[in-house]
Design a protein around this motif. Structure first.
Motif, PDB file in Angstrom:
ATOM      1  N   LEU A  46      29.193 -76.590 -25.307  1.00  0.00           N
ATOM      2  CA  LEU A  46      28.611 -76.994 -24.040  1.00  0.00           C
ATOM      3  C   LEU A  46      27.531 -78.025 -24.317  1.00  0.00           C
ATOM      4  O   LEU A  46      26.911 -78.007 -25.386  1.00  0.00           O
ATOM      5  N   ARG A  47      27.307 -78.893 -23.360  1.00  0.00           N
ATOM      6  CA  ARG A  47      26.171 -79.794 -23.420  1.00  0.00           C
ATOM      7  C   ARG A  47      25.300 -79.575 -22.194  1.00  0.00           C
ATOM      8  O   ARG A  47      25.747 -79.765 -21.063  1.00  0.00           O
ATOM      9  N   LEU A  48      24.073 -79.169 -22.433  1.00  0.00           N
ATOM     10  CA  LEU A  48      23.103 -78.995 -21.374  1.00  0.00           C
ATOM     11  C   LEU A  48      22.325 -80.283 -21.173  1.00  0.00           C
ATOM     12  O   LEU A  48      22.012 -80.984 -22.133  1.00  0.00           O
ATOM     13  N   SER A  49      22.011 -80.568 -19.926  1.00  0.00           N
ATOM     14  CA  SER A  49      21.199 -81.726 -19.585  1.00  0.00           C
ATOM     15  C   SER A  49      19.986 -81.269 -18.796  1.00  0.00           C
ATOM     16  O   SER A  49      20.037 -80.276 -18.064  1.00  0.00           O
ATOM     17  N   CYS A  50      18.908 -81.991 -18.945  1.00  0.00           N
ATOM     18  CA  CYS A  50      17.691 -81.718 -18.190  1.00  0.00           C
ATOM     19  C   CYS A  50      17.117 -83.049 -17.750  1.00  0.00           C
ATOM     20  O   CYS A  50      16.638 -83.824 -18.586  1.00  0.00           O
ATOM     21  N   ALA A  51      17.184 -83.308 -16.463  1.00  0.00           N
ATOM     22  CA  ALA A  51      16.689 -84.550 -15.897  1.00  0.00           C
ATOM     23  C   ALA A  51      15.308 -84.340 -15.304  1.00  0.00           C
ATOM     24  O   ALA A  51      15.077 -83.360 -14.591  1.00  0.00           O
ATOM     25  N   ALA A  52      14.421 -85.256 -15.585  1.00  0.00           N
ATOM     26  CA  ALA A  52      13.050 -85.168 -15.108  1.00  0.00           C
ATOM     27  C   ALA A  52      12.805 -86.158 -13.986  1.00  0.00           C
ATOM     28  O   ALA A  52      13.379 -87.251 -13.960  1.00  0.00           O
ATOM     29  N   SER A  53      11.951 -85.765 -13.083  1.00  0.00           N
ATOM     30  CA  SER A  53      11.498 -86.648 -12.020  1.00  0.00           C
ATOM     31  C   SER A  53       9.994 -86.505 -11.869  1.00  0.00           C
ATOM     32  O   SER A  53       9.395 -85.540 -12.336  1.00  0.00           O
ATOM     33  N   GLY A  54       9.389 -87.452 -11.210  1.00  0.00           N
ATOM     34  CA  GLY A  54       7.954 -87.412 -10.992  1.00  0.00           C
ATOM     35  C   GLY A  54       7.180 -88.377 -11.866  1.00  0.00           C
ATOM     36  O   GLY A  54       6.206 -88.984 -11.405  1.00  0.00           O
ATOM     37  N   ARG A  55       7.582 -88.485 -13.100  1.00  0.00           N
ATOM     38  CA  ARG A  55       6.982 -89.423 -14.030  1.00  0.00           C
ATOM     39  C   ARG A  55       7.868 -89.551 -15.255  1.00  0.00           C
ATOM     40  O   ARG A  55       8.689 -88.664 -15.537  1.00  0.00           O
ATOM     41  N   ASN A  59      15.471 -90.593 -18.500  1.00  0.00           N
ATOM     42  CA  ASN A  59      14.461 -89.548 -18.363  1.00  0.00           C
ATOM     43  C   ASN A  59      15.097 -88.163 -18.490  1.00  0.00           C
ATOM     44  O   ASN A  59      14.820 -87.252 -17.709  1.00  0.00           O
ATOM     45  N   THR A  60      15.938 -88.020 -19.506  1.00  0.00           N
ATOM     46  CA  THR A  60      16.757 -86.831 -19.669  1.00  0.00           C
ATOM     47  C   THR A  60      16.747 -86.363 -21.114  1.00  0.00           C
ATOM     48  O   THR A  60      16.745 -87.177 -22.040  1.00  0.00           O
ATOM     49  N   VAL A  61      16.746 -85.047 -21.293  1.00  0.00           N
ATOM     50  CA  VAL A  61      16.896 -84.441 -22.605  1.00  0.00           C
ATOM     51  C   VAL A  61      18.170 -83.606 -22.598  1.00  0.00           C
ATOM     52  O   VAL A  61      18.521 -83.000 -21.582  1.00  0.00           O
ATOM     53  N   TYR A  62      18.863 -83.575 -23.736  1.00  0.00           N
ATOM     54  CA  TYR A  62      20.137 -82.890 -23.853  1.00  0.00           C
ATOM     55  C   TYR A  62      20.076 -81.837 -24.951  1.00  0.00           C
ATOM     56  O   TYR A  62      19.290 -81.930 -25.888  1.00  0.00           O
ATOM     57  N   LEU A  63      20.939 -80.851 -24.828  1.00  0.00           N
ATOM     58  CA  LEU A  63      21.163 -79.892 -25.890  1.00  0.00           C
ATOM     59  C   LEU A  63      22.664 -79.741 -26.069  1.00  0.00           C
ATOM     60  O   LEU A  63      23.340 -79.144 -25.221  1.00  0.00           O
ATOM     61  N   GLN A  64      23.185 -80.300 -27.147  1.00  0.00           N
ATOM     62  CA  GLN A  64      24.590 -80.145 -27.488  1.00  0.00           C
ATOM     63  C   GLN A  64      24.752 -78.861 -28.279  1.00  0.00           C
ATOM     64  O   GLN A  64      24.123 -78.694 -29.330  1.00  0.00           O
ATOM     65  N   MET A  65      25.569 -77.957 -27.789  1.00  0.00           N
ATOM     66  CA  MET A  65      25.748 -76.651 -28.399  1.00  0.00           C
ATOM     67  C   MET A  65      27.190 -76.523 -28.850  1.00  0.00           C
ATOM     68  O   MET A  65      28.110 -76.541 -28.030  1.00  0.00           O
ATOM     69  N   GLN A 120       2.922 -84.981 -10.998  1.00  0.00           N
ATOM     70  CA  GLN A 120       3.628 -83.743 -11.238  1.00  0.00           C
ATOM     71  C   GLN A 120       5.031 -84.058 -11.732  1.00  0.00           C
ATOM     72  O   GLN A 120       5.641 -85.024 -11.289  1.00  0.00           O
ATOM     73  N   VAL A 121       5.528 -83.225 -12.642  1.00  0.00           N
ATOM     74  CA  VAL A 121       6.845 -83.402 -13.234  1.00  0.00           C
ATOM     75  C   VAL A 121       7.743 -82.257 -12.784  1.00  0.00           C
ATOM     76  O   VAL A 121       7.353 -81.089 -12.816  1.00  0.00           O
ATOM     77  N   GLN A 122       8.958 -82.602 -12.385  1.00  0.00           N
ATOM     78  CA  GLN A 122       9.977 -81.615 -12.076  1.00  0.00           C
ATOM     79  C   GLN A 122      11.132 -81.785 -13.050  1.00  0.00           C
ATOM     80  O   GLN A 122      11.566 -82.905 -13.307  1.00  0.00           O
ATOM     81  N   LEU A 123      11.625 -80.673 -13.584  1.00  0.00           N
ATOM     82  CA  LEU A 123      12.732 -80.670 -14.520  1.00  0.00           C
ATOM     83  C   LEU A 123      13.890 -79.892 -13.915  1.00  0.00           C
ATOM     84  O   LEU A 123      13.683 -78.833 -13.326  1.00  0.00           O
ATOM     85  N   ALA A 124      15.101 -80.402 -14.078  1.00  0.00           N
ATOM     86  CA  ALA A 124      16.284 -79.772 -13.515  1.00  0.00           C
ATOM     87  C   ALA A 124      17.388 -79.717 -14.556  1.00  0.00           C
ATOM     88  O   ALA A 124      17.921 -80.759 -14.946  1.00  0.00           O
ATOM     89  N   GLU A 125      17.737 -78.498 -14.988  1.00  0.00           N
ATOM     90  CA  GLU A 125      18.798 -78.307 -15.966  1.00  0.00           C
ATOM     91  C   GLU A 125      20.164 -78.288 -15.299  1.00  0.00           C
ATOM     92  O   GLU A 125      20.301 -77.893 -14.137  1.00  0.00           O
ATOM     93  N   SER A 126      21.181 -78.682 -16.062  1.00  0.00           N
ATOM     94  CA  SER A 126      22.555 -78.574 -15.620  1.00  0.00           C
ATOM     95  C   SER A 126      23.447 -78.462 -16.852  1.00  0.00           C
ATOM     96  O   SER A 126      23.012 -78.736 -17.972  1.00  0.00           O
ATOM     97  N   GLY A 127      24.693 -78.066 -16.643  1.00  0.00           N
ATOM     98  CA  GLY A 127      25.661 -78.012 -17.719  1.00  0.00           C
ATOM     99  C   GLY A 127      25.971 -76.630 -18.243  1.00  0.00           C
ATOM    100  O   GLY A 127      26.854 -76.481 -19.097  1.00  0.00           O
ATOM    101  N   GLY A 128      25.272 -75.621 -17.760  1.00  0.00           N
ATOM    102  CA  GLY A 128      25.570 -74.270 -18.191  1.00  0.00           C
ATOM    103  C   GLY A 128      26.898 -73.795 -17.639  1.00  0.00           C
ATOM    104  O   GLY A 128      27.483 -74.414 -16.750  1.00  0.00           O
ATOM    105  N   GLY A 129      27.371 -72.687 -18.176  1.00  0.00           N
ATOM    106  CA  GLY A 129      28.627 -72.134 -17.727  1.00  0.00           C
ATOM    107  C   GLY A 129      29.140 -71.072 -18.661  1.00  0.00           C
ATOM    108  O   GLY A 129      28.409 -70.571 -19.521  1.00  0.00           O
ATOM    109  N   LEU A 130      30.400 -70.731 -18.488  1.00  0.00           N
ATOM    110  CA  LEU A 130      31.074 -69.715 -19.286  1.00  0.00           C
ATOM    111  C   LEU A 130      32.019 -70.382 -20.269  1.00  0.00           C
ATOM    112  O   LEU A 130      32.859 -71.197 -19.874  1.00  0.00           O
ATOM    113  N   VAL A 131      31.865 -70.052 -21.539  1.00  0.00           N
ATOM    114  CA  VAL A 131      32.738 -70.590 -22.584  1.00  0.00           C
ATOM    115  C   VAL A 131      33.139 -69.471 -23.528  1.00  0.00           C
ATOM    116  O   VAL A 131      32.470 -68.439 -23.625  1.00  0.00           O
ATOM    117  N   GLN A 132      34.230 -69.689 -24.230  1.00  0.00           N
ATOM    118  CA  GLN A 132      34.670 -68.743 -25.249  1.00  0.00           C
ATOM    119  C   GLN A 132      33.919 -68.981 -26.552  1.00  0.00           C
ATOM    120  O   GLN A 132      33.439 -70.088 -26.824  1.00  0.00           O
TER     121      GLN A 132
END
Length: 115
Positions: A18-27, A77-83, A1-13
């Motif tokens: 922002l750069r979002l990160s998503c770290a995976a665990s499990g495999r 084991n991470t995917v990013y989204l640079q915005m 089983q795979v678990q994904l956890a996003e981070s990096g969100g917030g309030l910006v003008q």
């Protein structure tokens, strides 16, 4: 089983970044397609970006082309989204996803862009 956890969100003008990160665990996800989706209040979830396994191609929704960049670090084991150049219409909950048919999803992280 795979678990994904996003981070990096917030309030910006508007115009900010922002750069979002998503770290995976499990495999390891080194052989998986990875992607980002978003859902604004009252709207359907929409595709944002995707990246094939390392060395593969990237894909973007027309609304974010030239502003967003998806990348992956398989060692972490991470995917990013640079915005960059964020707009108020980018405000949404952003979800990362992975696997064949997008079988694995994170819990989402809120991105709010103020005007």
């Amino acid at each position: 089983q795979v678990q994904l956890a996003e981070s990096g969100g917030g309030l910006v003008q508007a115009g900010g970044s922002l750069r979002l990160s998503c770290a995976a665990s499990g495999r390891t996800l080194s052989s998986y397609n990875l992607g980002w989706f978003r859902q604004a209040p009252g709207k359907e979830r929409e595709f944002v970006a995707a990246i094939r396994p390392s060395g593969g191609s990237t894909y973007y929704a027309d609304s974010v082309k030239g502003r967003f960049t998806i990348s992956r670090d398989d060692a972490k084991n991470t995917v990013y989204l640079q915005m960059n150049s964020l707009k108020p219409e980018d405000t949404a909950v952003y979800y990362c996803a992975g696997g064949a048919g997008w079988g694995y999803w994170g819990q989402g992280t809120q991105v709010t862009v103020s005007s």
